[in-house]
Design a protein around this motif. Structure first.
Motif, PDB file in Angstrom:
ATOM      1  N   THR A   1      18.283  17.898 -21.076  1.00 58.18           N
ATOM      2  CA  THR A   1      17.182  17.537 -20.197  1.00 58.18           C
ATOM      3  C   THR A   1      17.724  16.796 -18.972  1.00 58.18           C
ATOM      4  OG1 THR A   1      16.778  15.403 -21.284  1.00 58.18           O
ATOM      5  CG2 THR A   1      15.619  17.343 -22.175  1.00 58.18           C
ATOM      6  N   ASN A  46      12.334  27.684 -25.218  1.00 64.80           N
ATOM      7  CA  ASN A  46      11.649  26.451 -24.847  1.00 64.80           C
ATOM      8  C   ASN A  46      10.487  26.106 -25.764  1.00 64.80           C
ATOM      9  OD1 ASN A  46      12.910  25.474 -22.185  1.00 64.80           O
ATOM     10  ND2 ASN A  46      12.644  27.659 -21.838  1.00 64.80           N
ATOM     11  N   ARG A  97      19.480  19.655 -26.477  1.00 68.10           N
ATOM     12  CA  ARG A  97      18.495  20.543 -27.081  1.00 68.10           C
ATOM     13  C   ARG A  97      19.231  21.725 -27.711  1.00 68.10           C
ATOM     14  NH1 ARG A  97      14.741  22.520 -22.679  1.00 68.10           N
ATOM     15  NH2 ARG A  97      13.224  22.824 -24.347  1.00 68.10           N
ATOM     16  N   THR A 115      15.664  18.354 -30.473  1.00 68.44           N
ATOM     17  CA  THR A 115      15.930  17.524 -29.295  1.00 68.44           C
ATOM     18  C   THR A 115      16.381  16.148 -29.768  1.00 68.44           C
ATOM     19  OG1 THR A 115      14.231  18.689 -28.013  1.00 68.44           O
ATOM     20  CG2 THR A 115      14.967  16.559 -27.172  1.00 68.44           C
ATOM     21  N   PRO A 154       8.798  24.211 -28.534  1.00 67.54           N
ATOM     22  CA  PRO A 154       9.102  22.955 -29.237  1.00 67.54           C
ATOM     23  C   PRO A 154       9.309  23.148 -30.731  1.00 67.54           C
ATOM     24  CG  PRO A 154       7.272  22.652 -27.708  1.00 67.54           C
ATOM     25  CD  PRO A 154       7.547  24.131 -27.766  1.00 67.54           C
ATOM     26  N   GLU A 155       8.612  24.144 -31.317  1.00 71.55           N
ATOM     27  CA  GLU A 155       8.731  24.374 -32.756  1.00 71.55           C
ATOM     28  C   GLU A 155      10.141  24.803 -33.158  1.00 71.55           C
ATOM     29  OE1 GLU A 155       4.754  26.368 -31.559  1.00 71.55           O
ATOM     30  OE2 GLU A 155       6.630  25.749 -30.598  1.00 71.55           O
ATOM     31  N   THR A 201      13.041  23.984 -31.253  1.00 71.85           N
ATOM     32  CA  THR A 201      14.076  23.230 -30.556  1.00 71.85           C
ATOM     33  C   THR A 201      14.303  21.855 -31.163  1.00 71.85           C
ATOM     34  OG1 THR A 201      13.367  24.327 -28.511  1.00 71.85           O
ATOM     35  CG2 THR A 201      14.832  22.450 -28.288  1.00 71.85           C
TER      36      THR A 201
END
Length: 315
Positions: A292, A264, A172, A271, A266-267, A269
């Motif tokens: 993760t 943290n 990430r 992954t 999501p927009e 990061t």
């Protein structure tokens, strides 16, 4: 913290903006002459003793590796701050390790604090039970930068995948410039706290871990001098303040919460999972990274290699 409005007007990148192009990847199959370099490297490996210990920049004529190194330097020192090398042909662990080290040496000098090439393998323990690096566990690391030691600060962290996990273990990545811009816009009080020193516990091999040494191991999480930079792993900050008997204050806790919310989101990061042969080179000051939790097959445990590098041309 909301990241609504984190658009193109802000510095840095988001997961969405990276998704529109793949300028942050480099396919090994697109690098002319790599197969010839691999053949030269294999012949050199067979002719020397302890090749991983004696390899230096220029030990072998590797023009394709030099080309990759120049691209890595440009990316880790540029606006993206990282590059992902893909499509490396299947290689033995020994030759993959040598190729990885050879590319790294074109990027900069290696730090040998943990050994020249560090094996990222689960040792079955927990960093919460003993002062061990999170890299020696299969736990999620949280998004962070490497090294909690004030005097040990690798500018580039590189990973090569020998064998991926069965499930999980995705990498990430988050842009520090985007984090800083969002904090400045939406949480200036938190940013002010993050620019002040925080104590960290010390886990670097061979280091003094006394309370006095930990108390002296204090520096800001974010810095704006000479460019925006991040040094952060919350667990070692909390442990450090506990060890010196000075728990984090309410404003400090709130600032860390604000930072973690962005790390943290999501927009923000990217992954993506490293597969066998992939190599990832990350600016350890302008890109935060994490992993993760993972599950591995007992007969084929996850195995990554790590290099800490001080690059030639990147501060």
């Amino acid at each position: 913290m909301s990241v609504d409005g984190a658009g193109a007007d802000l510095p840095g990148w988001s997961a969405a903006s990276l998704g529109t192009h793949r300028g942050w990847t480099l396919s090994a199959s697109d690098v002319p002459g790599l197969q010839a370099d691999l053949a030269r490297l294999e012949r050199w490996r067979e002719a020397v003793t302890e090749p991983l210990q004696v390899l230096q920049r220029g030990s072998v004529h590797l023009p394709a590796v030099q080309t990759i190194g120049r691209q890595v330097l440009a990316h880790v020192g540029g606006s993206t701050g990282f590059i992902w090398l893909t499509d490396v042909p299947p290689l033995s662990t020994e030759l993959l390790s040598l190729l990885f080290l050879a590319i790294g040496l074109e990027v900069g000098d290696s730090s040998d604090v943990y050994g020249r090439l560090y094996d990222v393998i689960d040792h079955g323990g927990s960093y919460q039970d003993a002062p061990i690096p999170v890299s020696q566990t299969r736990e999620a690391t949280g998004i962070h930068t490497d090294s909690s030691n004030r005097t040990v600060w690798p500018r580039v962290v590189a990973l090569a995948c020998v064998r991926p996990s069965e499930r999980g273990g995705e990498s990430r990545l988050v842009s520090v410039h985007r984090l800083h811009a969002l904090l400045a816009r939406d949480s200036p009080g938190a940013l002010k706290e993050l620019l002040r020193p925080f104590v960290r516990d010390i886990v670097t091999p061979g280091s003094d871990r006394s309370v006095e040494a930990v108390r002296a191991n204090a520096f800001p999480i974010l810095s704006e001098h000479g460019g925006v930079r991040l040094r952060y792993m919350r667990y070692w900050i909390e442990r450090g303040h506990q060890r010196i008997g000075e728990p984090l204050t309410g404003p400090q806790e709130a600032a860390l919460d604000a930072l973690d919310a962005l790390l943290n989101a999501p927009e923000l990061t990217l992954t993506r999972k490293l597969v066998a042969g992939d190599m990832l080179f990350v600016n350890n000051t302008t890109v935060a990274h994490g992993r993760t939790t993972y599950v591995e097959g007992p007969e084929h445990p996850r195995h990554l290699l790590r290099l800490w590098l001080d690059p030639i041309d990147t501060a």
